[in-house]
Design an enzyme around this catalytic site. Sequence first.
Site, short mmCIF file in Angstrom:
data_model
loop_
_atom_site.label_atom_id
_atom_site.label_comp_id
_atom_site.label_asym_id
_atom_site.label_seq_id
_atom_site.Cartn_x
_atom_site.Cartn_y
_atom_site.Cartn_z
N HIS A 140 0.81 -1.11 -0.08
CA HIS A 140 0.02 -0.01 0.02
C HIS A 140 0.82 1.27 0.00
O HIS A 140 0.56 2.42 -0.88
CB HIS A 140 -1.04 -0.13 1.33
CG HIS A 140 -2.10 -0.85 1.16
ND1 HIS A 140 -2.28 -2.03 1.02
CD2 HIS A 140 -3.43 -0.23 0.98
CE1 HIS A 140 -3.33 -2.49 1.24
NE2 HIS A 140 -4.32 -1.51 0.89
N HIS A 190 0.49 -3.03 9.59
CA HIS A 190 2.00 -3.06 9.25
C HIS A 190 2.74 -2.04 10.11
O HIS A 190 2.17 -1.59 11.24
CB HIS A 190 2.21 -2.01 7.84
CG HIS A 190 2.01 -2.90 6.59
ND1 HIS A 190 2.78 -3.99 5.99
CD2 HIS A 190 0.99 -2.86 5.73
CE1 HIS A 190 2.19 -4.54 4.97
NE2 HIS A 190 1.19 -3.71 4.80
#
Length: 522
Positions: A140, A190
């Site tokens: 992302h 993350h």
Amino acid sequence: MEKKKPNGRTDAGLRSLNHYQNSLPKWRYYPREKVLPVVRFETPYLAWLQHKMRTPMLDSFFAFTANLGTHTFFMTFLPVLFWSGYPSLGRGTVNVLAAGVFWSGFVKDLLCLPRPLSPPLQRITMSGSAALEYGFPSTHSTNAVSVAIYALWLLRSDTTLSPAVNIACQVALYIYALSIIVGRLYCGMHGFLDVVIGSGLGALIAWVQCAYGPALDNWIVSAPGKEVILMVLIVLVLIRIHPEPADDCPCFDDSVSFAAVFIGANVAAWDLSRSSITSAELTPDTIPYRLESLGWFKTVLRFIIGVLIIFVWREVMKPLLLRSLPPVFRGLEKAGLLLPRRFFTRASEYKTVPGHLKDEEVIPNFSDIPSILTSIRHPRRRAISVGPQSEADAYETLAYREKRRRESVTELFHGVPANPPGDATKRSVSKLEEYESQMGTVSHRLSPDAPVSAQTTSAAAGTLPEAGCPSTADEEDMFSMIKKPRVRYDVEVVTRLIVYMGIGLIVVDYMAYVFDFLGLAP
């Protein structure tokens, strides 16, 4: 010794805590072990950050905006650029996205690093398959930063927009990239290292595109056919040497899809530049378009027809290839001409392939459109989960639990009690220590839309099991909790290549002839 099934999976209860040491060569295992402590060190701080920031509104905002950093979002809207007279911008965006998805997936499967542990983190997502991938680096972040920097570079050299509009667009790009990066941390998907390296990779890819993209465009429209074929072969070789993961991770699927789109888009540009239907006003590979000549009705009609053709191509070709390729693969397998990938079932081990496989597609299925529209109308719908979601999560939970057990044994062996008398009772446990104590534990997942007040894990109340050497039953219970990837078939790789190369060809090349035939060209 681990007992492995023919498709590369391992039976629950027989998984070794040295799984990655046994599965990876030393040159891949060594850097993984050097980076893994950083991932573990970050986790309590990420949990603290998440706890401090959590609100229902931010949950919905970051879960929804995460979709704006996916390659699915970009590929759904990229055709508009090619059909509106901006092929260079469209192909440049395809280049940075394809490189970002491919190389971030390459590193993910190379090092097999887990996402930060849950618990203590809570995973917030609107995508069921995102957590099945490894964590390092963040795709992302790579996508968002590469597209943002590339767009900023174009805006700063643009003289057609007014200064106010240009500055507003630049500010919007900064906000967009920052929200995606912060959102990956907030959503527990993350760690800091994941988004920093992912952002750095995106910046590098954008720099390469800005520096060499125009030269690539010029080469594409003037290259001889042999050089174009060589480019295709190089990309196919890169696909073939994509690292084999230690777990059943879907990173490779996305890499194949975007590599195929890259091939299709560039071959299509090369072919279109040699036709007599292109527009000479811009570049030789521009599909003719002028809003003044067509008007808004025909412009919208172009987009509707083009998107429908893409969906029809995908809906027809994918099941057709999944039915027709298995016999071919069985013949090649008997002849010893196949190089099968791990976790892909060989054609000799199945009779048929389901026509519509449920997974995360770069271009969604027709059947997925209602759920996508529902998500847009109701952005508060998100899944919040606590506990392992993938094989990598489960292995990391077991490994961290074993690490704590060994540290406890070492402390006792050296005569240092785990809780010195009078120490634990004299001071309160900090939040970071509380979050660290939850690492390596197991918690049942929470249902979607669970309110924040109900999302406290049982670890906070001290009810989770102590870290220790897991029994076979404990391992089986943990692996029974994870979301198991669906069965993948060997023919899917070639199917993806053909389907997504075809999409690139349709968008960049063939639609020029369709628009001309239907009277939708200026």
